[in-house]
Design an enzyme around this catalytic site. Structure first.
Site, PDB file in Angstrom:
ATOM      1  N   HIS A  81       6.033  -7.246   1.262  1.00  0.00           N
ATOM      2  CA  HIS A  81       6.879  -6.194   1.830  1.00  0.00           C
ATOM      3  C   HIS A  81       6.155  -5.599   3.039  1.00  0.00           C
ATOM      4  O   HIS A  81       5.055  -6.077   3.409  1.00  0.00           O
ATOM      5  CB  HIS A  81       7.208  -5.147   0.766  1.00  0.00           C
ATOM      6  CG  HIS A  81       5.999  -4.621   0.036  1.00  0.00           C
ATOM      7  ND1 HIS A  81       4.988  -3.927   0.656  1.00  0.00           N
ATOM      8  CD2 HIS A  81       5.620  -4.736  -1.268  1.00  0.00           C
ATOM      9  CE1 HIS A  81       4.065  -3.598  -0.223  1.00  0.00           C
ATOM     10  NE2 HIS A  81       4.409  -4.096  -1.396  1.00  0.00           N
ATOM     11  N   GLY A 106      -5.217  -2.117   1.207  1.00  0.00           N
ATOM     12  CA  GLY A 106      -4.309  -0.976   1.362  1.00  0.00           C
ATOM     13  C   GLY A 106      -4.810   0.265   0.642  1.00  0.00           C
ATOM     14  O   GLY A 106      -5.312   0.171  -0.480  1.00  0.00           O
ATOM     15  N   GLN A 107      -4.628   1.396   1.294  1.00  0.00           N
ATOM     16  CA  GLN A 107      -4.927   2.702   0.709  1.00  0.00           C
ATOM     17  C   GLN A 107      -4.096   2.937  -0.563  1.00  0.00           C
ATOM     18  O   GLN A 107      -4.511   3.664  -1.465  1.00  0.00           O
ATOM     19  CB  GLN A 107      -4.605   3.774   1.763  1.00  0.00           C
ATOM     20  CG  GLN A 107      -4.612   5.207   1.299  1.00  0.00           C
ATOM     21  CD  GLN A 107      -5.991   5.665   0.906  1.00  0.00           C
ATOM     22  OE1 GLN A 107      -6.958   5.346   1.589  1.00  0.00           O
ATOM     23  NE2 GLN A 107      -6.076   6.397  -0.169  1.00  0.00           N
ATOM     24  N   SER A 125       5.515  -4.207  -4.771  1.00  0.00           N
ATOM     25  CA  SER A 125       6.288  -5.373  -5.240  1.00  0.00           C
ATOM     26  C   SER A 125       7.023  -5.028  -6.529  1.00  0.00           C
ATOM     27  O   SER A 125       8.036  -5.640  -6.859  1.00  0.00           O
ATOM     28  CB  SER A 125       5.363  -6.563  -5.482  1.00  0.00           C
ATOM     29  OG  SER A 125       4.625  -6.839  -4.312  1.00  0.00           O
ATOM     30  N   MET A 130      -0.680 -10.630  -3.968  1.00  0.00           N
ATOM     31  CA  MET A 130      -0.039 -11.334  -5.083  1.00  0.00           C
ATOM     32  C   MET A 130       1.376 -11.742  -4.696  1.00  0.00           C
ATOM     33  O   MET A 130       2.209 -12.057  -5.562  1.00  0.00           O
ATOM     34  CB  MET A 130      -0.029 -10.449  -6.330  1.00  0.00           C
ATOM     35  CG  MET A 130      -1.447 -10.124  -6.807  1.00  0.00           C
ATOM     36  SD  MET A 130      -1.551  -9.835  -8.574  1.00  0.00           S
ATOM     37  CE  MET A 130      -0.513  -8.405  -8.751  1.00  0.00           C
ATOM     38  N   HIS A 169       2.345  -4.897   2.729  1.00  0.00           N
ATOM     39  CA  HIS A 169       1.498  -6.079   2.956  1.00  0.00           C
ATOM     40  C   HIS A 169       1.481  -6.423   4.445  1.00  0.00           C
ATOM     41  O   HIS A 169       0.438  -6.764   5.008  1.00  0.00           O
ATOM     42  CB  HIS A 169       2.043  -7.303   2.211  1.00  0.00           C
ATOM     43  CG  HIS A 169       2.090  -7.172   0.725  1.00  0.00           C
ATOM     44  ND1 HIS A 169       3.258  -7.087   0.026  1.00  0.00           N
ATOM     45  CD2 HIS A 169       1.093  -7.132  -0.198  1.00  0.00           C
ATOM     46  CE1 HIS A 169       3.004  -7.018  -1.269  1.00  0.00           C
ATOM     47  NE2 HIS A 169       1.692  -7.036  -1.441  1.00  0.00           N
TER      48      HIS A 169
HETATM   49  P1  AMP Z   1      -0.810  -6.729  -4.042  1.00  0.00           P
HETATM   50  O1  AMP Z   1       0.055  -7.848  -3.573  1.00  0.00           O
HETATM   51  O2  AMP Z   1      -0.070  -5.651  -4.773  1.00  0.00           O
HETATM   52  O3  AMP Z   1      -2.040  -7.210  -4.761  1.00  0.00           O
HETATM   53  O4  AMP Z   1      -1.356  -6.015  -2.708  1.00  0.00           O
HETATM   54  C1  AMP Z   1      -2.074  -6.715  -1.731  1.00  0.00           C
HETATM   55  C2  AMP Z   1      -2.652  -5.724  -0.740  1.00  0.00           C
HETATM   56  O5  AMP Z   1      -1.583  -4.997  -0.114  1.00  0.00           O
HETATM   57  C3  AMP Z   1      -3.567  -4.670  -1.394  1.00  0.00           C
HETATM   58  O6  AMP Z   1      -4.691  -4.441  -0.559  1.00  0.00           O
HETATM   59  C4  AMP Z   1      -2.665  -3.462  -1.470  1.00  0.00           C
HETATM   60  O7  AMP Z   1      -3.374  -2.234  -1.473  1.00  0.00           O
HETATM   61  C5  AMP Z   1      -1.842  -3.610  -0.209  1.00  0.00           C
HETATM   62  N1  AMP Z   1      -0.586  -2.842  -0.328  1.00  0.00           N
HETATM   63  C6  AMP Z   1       0.327  -2.926  -1.323  1.00  0.00           C
HETATM   64  N2  AMP Z   1       1.314  -2.012  -1.113  1.00  0.00           N
HETATM   65  C7  AMP Z   1       1.013  -1.344   0.018  1.00  0.00           C
HETATM   66  C8  AMP Z   1       1.636  -0.279   0.744  1.00  0.00           C
HETATM   67  N3  AMP Z   1       2.750   0.288   0.340  1.00  0.00           N
HETATM   68  N4  AMP Z   1       1.028   0.153   1.876  1.00  0.00           N
HETATM   69  C9  AMP Z   1      -0.140  -0.417   2.310  1.00  0.00           C
HETATM   70  N5  AMP Z   1      -0.771  -1.415   1.658  1.00  0.00           N
HETATM   71  C10 AMP Z   1      -0.208  -1.874   0.531  1.00  0.00           C
END
Ligand code: AMP
Length: 282
Positions: A34, A147-148, A186, A30, A37
């Site tokens: 950081h 991501g875990q 984020s 999204m 990602h």
């Molecule tokens: P988002 O932008 O929040 O939808 O996240 C996109 C992808 O990045 C998802 O698969 C999340 O699990 C992964 N992600 C977000 N934060 C972290 C983190 N701190 N460590 C590893 N993966 C992450």
């Protein structure tokens, strides 16, 4: 690196890659990228001929009172980070093209989607599963990187991939953290100074649980109540849930006698943070 706004153009690029027998690694996000990602993105670049990143703040996964409008958006910075990491295609669709008028099809992963975060955020995982299914159809990746940090999301997507026969492998990358243990997110930018100091309490509670388990504690209810006590000592912290569940059905465990997931969501002020740890039972 190409920035693509239109799904037809994306499909043309995908066709080109496929016709030259290239493999595609895909990271859906999204945005407000950081290092968390980036760990997924770098792995996708390393493992595949081409790496595709999507940036889309998906309205279908936000509840009516959630932060859709104020969700951080830093597209220029995101593009620079993607370019530096060696990404080939960044897909940035707009909401109308993903959900045009008359849009009516949603993917529901029953049972798993109602637990943990799903109980506090009704409809959230329906929105997640729907957008990931659409993106998998458009990008046709060989490997999907998740991501875990969002463990329940990963478990639900893996279930959907299996159930709907998507021909894609999944790679789960470990949670990237700040030095004090706070999982990168984020949403961390919503925290003010005082709240930021308290925010590592989620990972502290997980470490505490691991310590209790290492010392022989197997009673999940006791571990949870000690984690809650630790969190409740902090000003601004309001627990949504702390749970210890099995990894297949996400059902609460009474005793820790198999591999399990400790997951929690805590509001720090108005900002809802999540974290988790997998315990490999020995
Ligand atoms: P988002 O932008 O929040 O939808 O996240 C996109 C992808 O990045 C998802 O698969 C999340 O699990 C992964 N992600 C977000 N934060 C972290 C983190 N701190 N460590 C590893 N993966 C992450």
């Amino acid at each position: 690196m190409k920035v693509i706004l239109d799904s037809q153009k994306l499909n043309n690029e995908v066709k080109k890659i496929k016709s030259s027998k290239g493999t595609i690694g895909f990271v859906p996000t999204m945005g407000a990228l950081h290092q968390g990602h980036l760990s997924l993105i770098k792995q996708a670049v390393k493992d595949n001929d081409k790496a595709v990143v999507s940036i889309f703040v998906n309205p279908a996964q936000f509840g009516p009172k959630e932060d859709l409008k104020k969700y951080p958006r830093f597209l220029k910075k995101d593009f620079a980070l993607c370019r530096k990491a060696g990404v080939d295609l960044v897909f940035v669709p707009d909401t109308k093209s993903m959900y045009p008028e008359g849009y009516s099809t949603f993917v529901e992963v029953k049972e798993l989607a109602d637990k943990l975060c799903g109980a506090c955020r009704p409809g959230h995982f329906r929105g997640v599963a729907t957008i990931v299914a659409k993106l998998l159809n458009l990008v046709e990746p060989d490997v999907l990187y998740l991501g875990q940090k969002d463990a329940q999301q990963a478990i639900i997507i893996i279930r959907m991939i299996k159930d709907l026969n998507f021909p894609v492998k999944v790679k789960i990358m470990p949670t990237v953290r700040e030095k004090d243990g706070l999982a990168l997110s984020s949403r961390n930018i919503y925290l003010n100074r005082e709240q930021r100091k308290i925010a590592p309490v989620l990972s502290e509670a997980l470490s505490f649980a691991k310590l209790l388990i290492d010392n022989g504690q197997r009673d999940a209810v006791r571990i949870i109540s000690q984690m809650k006590r630790l969190i409740n000592r902090k000003k601004f912290a309001k627990i949504d849930y702390v749970s210890i569940v099995d990894l297949e059905k996400l059902e609460n465990l009474k005793k820790i006698n198999k591999k399990c997931l400790i997951a929690l969501a805590v509001k720090i002020g108005k900002t809802r943070l999540i974290d988790n740890a997998i315990i490999s039972y020995a």
